[in-house]
Design a protein around this motif. Structure first.
Motif, PDB file in Angstrom:
ATOM      1  N   VAL A  75       0.837  -1.201   0.000  1.00  0.00           N
ATOM      2  CA  VAL A  75       0.000   0.000   0.000  1.00  0.00           C
ATOM      3  C   VAL A  75       0.874   1.254   0.000  1.00  0.00           C
ATOM      4  O   VAL A  75       0.565   2.244  -0.676  1.00  0.00           O
ATOM      5  CB  VAL A  75      -0.957  -0.007   1.223  1.00  0.00           C
ATOM      6  CG1 VAL A  75      -1.573   1.373   1.446  1.00  0.00           C
ATOM      7  CG2 VAL A  75      -2.056  -1.040   1.025  1.00  0.00           C
ATOM      8  N   THR A  76       1.977   1.219   0.740  1.00  0.00           N
ATOM      9  CA  THR A  76       2.910   2.359   0.769  1.00  0.00           C
ATOM     10  C   THR A  76       3.479   2.627  -0.619  1.00  0.00           C
ATOM     11  O   THR A  76       3.516   3.771  -1.081  1.00  0.00           O
ATOM     12  CB  THR A  76       4.070   2.080   1.748  1.00  0.00           C
ATOM     13  OG1 THR A  76       3.545   1.823   3.054  1.00  0.00           O
ATOM     14  CG2 THR A  76       5.021   3.260   1.810  1.00  0.00           C
ATOM     15  N   ILE A 131      -3.814  -0.032   7.464  1.00  0.00           N
ATOM     16  CA  ILE A 131      -4.115  -0.141   6.027  1.00  0.00           C
ATOM     17  C   ILE A 131      -5.545   0.309   5.737  1.00  0.00           C
ATOM     18  O   ILE A 131      -5.797   1.050   4.782  1.00  0.00           O
ATOM     19  CB  ILE A 131      -3.901  -1.588   5.525  1.00  0.00           C
ATOM     20  CG1 ILE A 131      -2.434  -1.997   5.676  1.00  0.00           C
ATOM     21  CG2 ILE A 131      -4.315  -1.721   4.059  1.00  0.00           C
ATOM     22  CD1 ILE A 131      -2.194  -3.490   5.550  1.00  0.00           C
ATOM     23  N   LEU A 132      -6.483  -0.138   6.560  1.00  0.00           N
ATOM     24  CA  LEU A 132      -7.888   0.237   6.369  1.00  0.00           C
ATOM     25  C   LEU A 132      -8.103   1.737   6.520  1.00  0.00           C
ATOM     26  O   LEU A 132      -8.905   2.339   5.793  1.00  0.00           O
ATOM     27  CB  LEU A 132      -8.778  -0.531   7.359  1.00  0.00           C
ATOM     28  CG  LEU A 132      -9.022  -2.013   7.036  1.00  0.00           C
ATOM     29  CD1 LEU A 132      -9.733  -2.695   8.197  1.00  0.00           C
ATOM     30  CD2 LEU A 132      -9.833  -2.159   5.749  1.00  0.00           C
ATOM     31  N   ALA A 232      -3.107  -2.658  -4.826  1.00  0.00           N
ATOM     32  CA  ALA A 232      -2.727  -2.966  -3.450  1.00  0.00           C
ATOM     33  C   ALA A 232      -3.944  -2.731  -2.558  1.00  0.00           C
ATOM     34  O   ALA A 232      -4.645  -1.730  -2.701  1.00  0.00           O
ATOM     35  CB  ALA A 232      -1.570  -2.081  -3.000  1.00  0.00           C
ATOM     36  N   LYS A 233      -4.197  -3.670  -1.643  1.00  0.00           N
ATOM     37  CA  LYS A 233      -5.343  -3.545  -0.743  1.00  0.00           C
ATOM     38  C   LYS A 233      -5.055  -4.277   0.557  1.00  0.00           C
ATOM     39  O   LYS A 233      -4.016  -4.909   0.722  1.00  0.00           O
ATOM     40  CB  LYS A 233      -6.610  -4.096  -1.408  1.00  0.00           C
ATOM     41  CG  LYS A 233      -6.469  -5.510  -1.965  1.00  0.00           C
ATOM     42  CD  LYS A 233      -7.739  -5.933  -2.689  1.00  0.00           C
ATOM     43  CE  LYS A 233      -7.574  -7.343  -3.269  1.00  0.00           C
ATOM     44  NZ  LYS A 233      -8.810  -7.821  -3.913  1.00  0.00           N
ATOM     45  N   VAL A 234      -6.004  -4.201   1.488  1.00  0.00           N
ATOM     46  CA  VAL A 234      -5.775  -4.705   2.842  1.00  0.00           C
ATOM     47  C   VAL A 234      -5.551  -6.212   2.899  1.00  0.00           C
ATOM     48  O   VAL A 234      -4.791  -6.708   3.733  1.00  0.00           O
ATOM     49  CB  VAL A 234      -6.949  -4.299   3.769  1.00  0.00           C
ATOM     50  CG1 VAL A 234      -8.239  -5.037   3.373  1.00  0.00           C
ATOM     51  CG2 VAL A 234      -6.610  -4.558   5.234  1.00  0.00           C
ATOM     52  N   ASP A 235      -6.193  -6.969   2.005  1.00  0.00           N
ATOM     53  CA  ASP A 235      -6.059  -8.425   2.053  1.00  0.00           C
ATOM     54  C   ASP A 235      -5.039  -8.950   1.043  1.00  0.00           C
ATOM     55  O   ASP A 235      -5.086 -10.119   0.650  1.00  0.00           O
ATOM     56  CB  ASP A 235      -7.416  -9.114   1.843  1.00  0.00           C
ATOM     57  CG  ASP A 235      -8.044  -8.778   0.505  1.00  0.00           C
ATOM     58  OD1 ASP A 235      -7.556  -7.843  -0.160  1.00  0.00           O
ATOM     59  OD2 ASP A 235      -9.023  -9.444   0.127  1.00  0.00           O
ATOM     60  N   LEU A 236      -4.090  -8.095   0.655  1.00  0.00           N
ATOM     61  CA  LEU A 236      -3.053  -8.504  -0.289  1.00  0.00           C
ATOM     62  C   LEU A 236      -2.254  -9.675   0.283  1.00  0.00           C
ATOM     63  O   LEU A 236      -1.591  -9.560   1.303  1.00  0.00           O
ATOM     64  CB  LEU A 236      -2.109  -7.326  -0.567  1.00  0.00           C
ATOM     65  CG  LEU A 236      -0.954  -7.588  -1.526  1.00  0.00           C
ATOM     66  CD1 LEU A 236      -1.477  -7.674  -2.959  1.00  0.00           C
ATOM     67  CD2 LEU A 236       0.090  -6.487  -1.419  1.00  0.00           C
TER      68      LEU A 236
END
Length: 320
Positions: A75-76, A131-132, A232-236
């Motif tokens: 995510v970064t 992340i969320l 890119a997402k939280v459940d990656l």
């Protein structure tokens, strides 16, 4: 006539080879170019996370936050690229974020002495929350073409770049564990932390480096995943959490710590990848595939536990 003795890693390698031959013969399309290509692209990200998990388990610990470290790193990188930053600085910052996550785990485990499973369970929730709060539950996409080549490109038009990255870090992990003082200390801590301490090993420093190295591997996996999926997402990579534990254990790593080899983990990753691909080609639902992976993990854990008890009993009998 001298009996041939095979290590469990060698046996696992033969099982992987046998499974490949059987699936190639009996599952239509398994040996096809598209399927083999797909497996080669999926294997590196899973393999890196499995190696990260293996090195932590060797110390007698576990890292439940490993996939969320990968997700936060990803995510970064995604945020920086979508904000107009060049690819290389974005990747460097993403790896630094992953290392900071590993540092947090390592400090609490090694310096404070909290149980790894409790620490990483807590940091897993922490990283997920961060992340969320950044993504609001949605995915971030829209990377440069050069970045997408990392997960989708080929070297000389034949070998996926991601496979080359995985091989490099697999060799690096193997060399660090078997050829360095730090690697030997990792095994000593897993076998007997008290004895290693009295042998002059700085347990705290060794453990801190273990969690940092695991986090680095997770960050590298996130680079491959985000570039391959272009998002890119939280459940990656979240589906790889239990699979990475399964691969490490199936690969011969002792869940109590003290033993584990890179080659065994790689064989296990290949076996899981082939099973997943083969079952998908047969039309088996993904939920059933996950059930089978869980059953394999339980079976291997029970088998290792029974073997450990038998070995202990035989040692006691020999002493008596």
């Amino acid at each position: 006539m001298k009996a041939i003795s095979l290590s469990k890693e060698s046996i696992l390698g033969l099982i992987a080879l046998g499974l490949f031959v059987l699936m190639s013969l009996f599952i239509p399309g398994f040996f096809g170019h598209n399927n083999l290509n797909n497996m080669m692209f999926q294997l590196p990200e899973f393999g890196l996370l499995a190696l990260a998990m293996m090195i932590v388990i060797v110390t007698g610990g576990i890292d439940l936050s490993i996939t969320y470290i990968a997700a936060l790193s990803g995510v970064t990188i995604a945020l920086m690229q979508t904000q107009g930053y060049p690819m290389i600085p974005a990747i460097i910052v993403g790896i630094i974020v992953g290392l900071m996550c590993g540092l947090l785990n390592g400090v609490i485990v090694s310096k404070i002495g909290v149980s790894p499973i409790l620490v990483t369970l807590g940091t897993m929730v922490l990283f997920e929350g961060i992340i969320l709060s950044i993504t609001k539950g949605s995915s971030i996409s829209g990377f440069s073409e050069s970045y997408s080549l990392i997960g989708n490109g080929y070297y000389m038009g034949v070998v996926p770049l991601s496979i080359i990255i995985f091989i490099f870090f697999a060799i690096l992990t193997g060399v660090l564990l078997t050829r360095t003082k730090w690697g030997r200390s990792v095994y000593m801590i897993g076998s007997n932390p008290v004895a290693s301490l009295f042998s002059g090993v700085n347990n705290s420093r060794v453990l801190l480096k273990v969690y940092l190295f695991a986090a680095m591997l997770a960050a590298i996996a996130s680079i491959i995943m985000t570039s391959r999926y272009n998002s890119a997402k939280v459940d990656l990579g979240s589906s790889y959490l239990l699979q990475s534990v399964s691969a490490a254990v199936l690969g011969g790593t002792e869940i109590q710590g003290g033993y584990g080899k890179v080659v065994g983990t790689i064989y296990a990753v290949v076996i899981f990848q082939m099973l997943s691909s083969g079952l998908n080609l047969m039309g088996v639902p993904r939920s059933i595939v996950n059930v089978m992976m869980g059953l394999i993990l339980i079976f291997v854990l029970v088998l290792n536990f029974v073997k450990h008890k038998i070995d202990e009993k035989s040692q006691k009998t020999a002493i008596a």
